[in-house]
Design a protein around this motif. Structure first.
Motif, PDB file in Angstrom:
ATOM      1  N   THR A 333      39.021  -8.467  55.728  1.00  0.00           N
ATOM      2  CA  THR A 333      40.470  -8.354  55.605  1.00  0.00           C
ATOM      3  C   THR A 333      41.139  -9.320  56.569  1.00  0.00           C
ATOM      4  O   THR A 333      40.543  -9.770  57.548  1.00  0.00           O
ATOM      5  CB  THR A 333      40.951  -6.923  55.899  1.00  0.00           C
ATOM      6  OG1 THR A 333      40.560  -6.562  57.238  1.00  0.00           O
ATOM      7  CG2 THR A 333      40.357  -5.930  54.919  1.00  0.00           C
ATOM      8  N   LYS A 335      44.920  -9.862  58.681  1.00  0.00           N
ATOM      9  CA  LYS A 335      46.218  -9.303  59.049  1.00  0.00           C
ATOM     10  C   LYS A 335      46.882 -10.230  60.058  1.00  0.00           C
ATOM     11  O   LYS A 335      46.343 -10.490  61.132  1.00  0.00           O
ATOM     12  CB  LYS A 335      46.056  -7.901  59.649  1.00  0.00           C
ATOM     13  CG  LYS A 335      45.398  -6.894  58.728  1.00  0.00           C
ATOM     14  CD  LYS A 335      45.224  -5.535  59.389  1.00  0.00           C
ATOM     15  CE  LYS A 335      44.499  -4.558  58.487  1.00  0.00           C
ATOM     16  NZ  LYS A 335      44.294  -3.229  59.131  1.00  0.00           N
ATOM     17  N   LEU A 340      49.165  -9.991  54.703  1.00  0.00           N
ATOM     18  CA  LEU A 340      47.976  -9.150  54.580  1.00  0.00           C
ATOM     19  C   LEU A 340      47.107  -9.713  53.462  1.00  0.00           C
ATOM     20  O   LEU A 340      47.626 -10.186  52.439  1.00  0.00           O
ATOM     21  CB  LEU A 340      48.341  -7.702  54.242  1.00  0.00           C
ATOM     22  CG  LEU A 340      48.823  -6.765  55.359  1.00  0.00           C
ATOM     23  CD1 LEU A 340      47.774  -6.630  56.452  1.00  0.00           C
ATOM     24  CD2 LEU A 340      50.152  -7.197  55.936  1.00  0.00           C
ATOM     25  N   ALA A 360      54.380  -7.098  56.008  1.00  0.00           N
ATOM     26  CA  ALA A 360      53.650  -6.346  57.032  1.00  0.00           C
ATOM     27  C   ALA A 360      53.846  -4.854  56.776  1.00  0.00           C
ATOM     28  O   ALA A 360      54.842  -4.268  57.205  1.00  0.00           O
ATOM     29  CB  ALA A 360      54.151  -6.723  58.424  1.00  0.00           C
ATOM     30  N   PHE A 363      48.809  -2.649  55.784  1.00  0.00           N
ATOM     31  CA  PHE A 363      47.766  -2.777  54.769  1.00  0.00           C
ATOM     32  C   PHE A 363      47.754  -1.596  53.794  1.00  0.00           C
ATOM     33  O   PHE A 363      46.767  -1.359  53.104  1.00  0.00           O
ATOM     34  CB  PHE A 363      46.385  -2.930  55.425  1.00  0.00           C
ATOM     35  CG  PHE A 363      45.356  -3.549  54.519  1.00  0.00           C
ATOM     36  CD1 PHE A 363      45.597  -4.750  53.882  1.00  0.00           C
ATOM     37  CD2 PHE A 363      44.150  -2.919  54.295  1.00  0.00           C
ATOM     38  CE1 PHE A 363      44.656  -5.311  53.041  1.00  0.00           C
ATOM     39  CE2 PHE A 363      43.205  -3.473  53.456  1.00  0.00           C
ATOM     40  CZ  PHE A 363      43.460  -4.678  52.832  1.00  0.00           C
TER      41      PHE A 363
END
Length: 646
Positions: A333, A335, A340, A360, A363
């Motif tokens: 993932t 961030k 994301l 944001a 997630f």
């Protein structure tokens, strides 16, 4: 604005589940759908497109590959809401943050194949400007960096800089912001951005060129990923989707910035380029120029390279191996403030999934879509005993109970910051983590009981206590993250109790002592000879007033620090600390050194109060409690490394 109106109708915590579930209300979903273009396109419309249409996210790009071909590649919504610029899957750039680690890993493995880097060698062998401290007998190796097992502390500050400030060069960043070494290398996996940034620095040292150029020339260009880059020129910035956060009822864009930790989180890419990368990793037919390059990295990136035990999926180089709704998944993932992303590979099905969006939201949206994709298109493991339902195992020992906090808990974050807490309990032979039930899978290893627990939002689907066989474990390792046993001040209920009592005592000193001083001052004004009014010498009166003045000042400093921290931090956008602390908080932290000084003077005042009986017994006890409250404040600040600024 439609986005604001929709957010006003539904509570934020219900928004994502609403649109993810809405498309399935008409009937049950088949266990497994084929990965063909029409079925995947329908899934994308029911999830991503509907989310954009209802204003849940500004824009997104999604790519699905299978059997060496692109099944779905499409953009949705807006890259720039104000300008009306739409997302294009082959042109719009998204910051994919930690997915950068996959490209960094691939380039490093190429250098390993060429013999210019050694996975098992001490990283200090390659360094000249700075050195990694030899805290433990075992050195940090490149293998440790690529599996997140180097044992560095986490420091989220200064990951980037705001424009127009220049990016901090890799060597300078790694030297200036070296974290402490907390754990012996090669034992506990703990997600590590500093470690991957260091790995990228070793890459450029071995190749003799800059990190960005090495990855571009050795990987991106041969794969045809011509839009992907680590450094943004003017044209790329115009193609970059803006990152947003939800500021009340309106979307607020993040100001532009640069990324310091390029190898760990600096990549910008399109959905089309990510699809090319997934196909290459899964063994598709990359361009002729890239076939030999990809052959050297596929196996190390797709097979396990580290695990604390056999029953946990463990880590590959770059990817994390997890169990997601009973399916084995390779996942990474990303961030970054306003962005994301998630990439998942399914080697058994020769398939891959990529999603990126520009909001944001913690997630929430990405987690829901990716989990539903796995549920709808990826079959479970081969038939056999489901995890946790094999032969009966011994119940978990009571010594495993207690509170655990993430090993990634930042040390250099302004206090008071309370880490996310996992509460482990044992109930009728069943391990429960924050209320979710886990059945024994082996000695010290447990699997989520999907019949009794929700799979969403928990620490993972498989967990193990570490060290193996220890009477009292020090760590809890899951297929998602690692946790250490919490100190007493990190346990939520105790922390809040200590904080509440501390602030109450500080507040009493801040209010009571000035009030007493005013009353006494008024009484002395009515008397001719105040030094003889109570039969005490003048020096004792002066000493008592001075001690209370110092205590009042200490209370004001401590209480003011907490008040202004909450006030100034409450309006910060998520992830704002990546770019360093805003100016008000930096100025606030500059007052930190005055707190230990006021505490030391208050200790002197407390000793003098008891030695010379400056006040009544109740007054002396109150002063001592204030002294302890100031000391507790200093201790908590010091534990967060926020006492002397950041």
């Amino acid at each position: 604005m439609r986005y604001a109106r929709f957010r006003a109708i539904l509570p934020r915590r219900l928004l994502t589940p609403w649109f993810l579930a809405a498309s399935f209300l008409s009937g049950p979903v088949r266990a497994i759908d084929p990965l063909d273009p029409s079925t995947v396109a329908r899934f994308a419309r029911q999830t991503v497109a509907d989310a954009v249409a209802h204003g849940a996210i500004p824009g997104a790009v999604m790519a699905v590959v299978s059997e060496g071909r692109i099944v779905l590649l499409d953009g949705y919504g807006m890259a720039d809401v104000a300008a009306g610029r739409r997302v294009r899957a082959d042109r719009t750039l998204f910051r994919v943050a930690s997915i950068s680690k996959l490209l960094t890993t691939a380039a490093i493995l190429q250098e390993v194949e060429a013999g210019r880097l050694d996975l098992g060698r001490d990283v200090n062998h390659y360094l000249d400007r700075f050195r990694i401290a030899e805290t433990f007998s075992r050195p940090v190796t490149l293998h440790d960096l690529l599996t997140h097992t180097a044992g560095f502390a986490t420091d989220v500050l200064h990951y980037g800089v705001r424009l127009p400030a220049p990016r901090v060069p890799l060597a300078e960043y790694l030297d200036r912001f070296r974290p402490a070494r907390l754990r012996r290398p090669g034992e506990i996996p703990s997600y590590d951005n500093y470690g991957f940034t260091l790995a990228g620095h070793l890459l450029q040292k071995a190749s003799g060129t800059s990190f960005g150029r090495r990855v571009r020339d050795g990987l991106l260009t041969p794969l045809g990923m011509t839009s992907t880059r680590f450094s943004l020129d003017r044209d790329a910035r115009e193609r970059l989707a803006l990152g947003y956060w939800q500021d009340g009822e309106k979307l607020a864009p993040y100001p532009p910035g640069r990324v310091n930790i390029l190898p760990a989180a600096g990549l910008c890419s399109t959905g089309a380029d990510m699809a090319r990368f997934m196909i290459a990793l899964l063994g598709g037919r990359p361009p002729e120029a890239a076939r030999s390059l990809i052959a050297a990295v596929r196996q190390p990136m797709l097979t396990p390279r580290f695990g604390v035990c056999d029953q946990l999926p463990g880590r590959c180089y770059g990817f994390n191996r997890i169990v997601l709704r009973g399916r084995p998944v390779l996942r990474q993932t990303g961030k970054w403030p306003g962005y994301l992303s998630v990439m998942m590979l399914f080697p058994r099905q020769n398939a891959g999934f990529f999603l990126a969006y520009n909001l944001a939201d913690g997630f929430r949206f990405g987690r829901g879509v990716s989990h539903d994709f796995v549920e709808q298109f990826i079959p479970r493991s081969p038939p056999g005993s489901p995890p946790g339902e094999g032969p009966p195992q011994a119940p978990p020992p009571l010594a495993t109970t207690g509170s655990y906090v993430p090993t990634r808990t930042p040390q250099r974050m302004p206090w008071p910051a309370l880490p996310g807490e996992i509460l482990a309990t044992v109930d009728e032979g069943v391990l429960r983590l924050n209320g979710r039930s886990f059945r024994p899978l082996g000695a010290g290893v447990y699997a989520l009981d999907r019949g009794l627990s929700s799979e969403e939002g928990g620490p993972g689907e498989r967990v193990a206590f570490w060290p193996p066989g220890a009477e009292v474990p020090t760590h809890l390792v899951t297929d998602r993250a690692s946790y250490r046993r919490a100190h007493w001040w990190e346990i939520g209920a105790r922390f809040r109790l200590v904080l509440g009592l501390t602030l109450t005592v500080l507040g009493s000193g801040l209010v009571w002592w000035p009030l007493v001083g005013l009353v006494k001052w008024g009484g002395r004004a009515a008397r001719r000879d105040p030094s003889k009014s109570r039969g005490r010498p003048q020096w004792r009166e002066t000493l008592g007033r001075s001690a209370r003045a110092v205590g009042t000042l200490g209370c004001a400093l401590a209480a003011g620090y907490v008040f202004f921290w909450f006030r100034w931090s409450s309006g910060l956008a998520p992830g704002a600390a990546f770019y360093g602390l805003p100016s008000p908080l930096q100025k606030l932290l500059a007052w930190g050194p005055w707190l230990p000084a006021s505490f030391a003077l208050t200790v002197v005042g407390a000793v003098a109060g008891w030695r010379f009986r400056l006040w009544t017994p109740g007054g002396r006890l109150h002063y001592t409690l204030v002294c302890l409250a100031l000391g507790t404040t200093c201790l908590l600040l010091h534990r967060q490394d926020a006492l002397f600024g950041s």
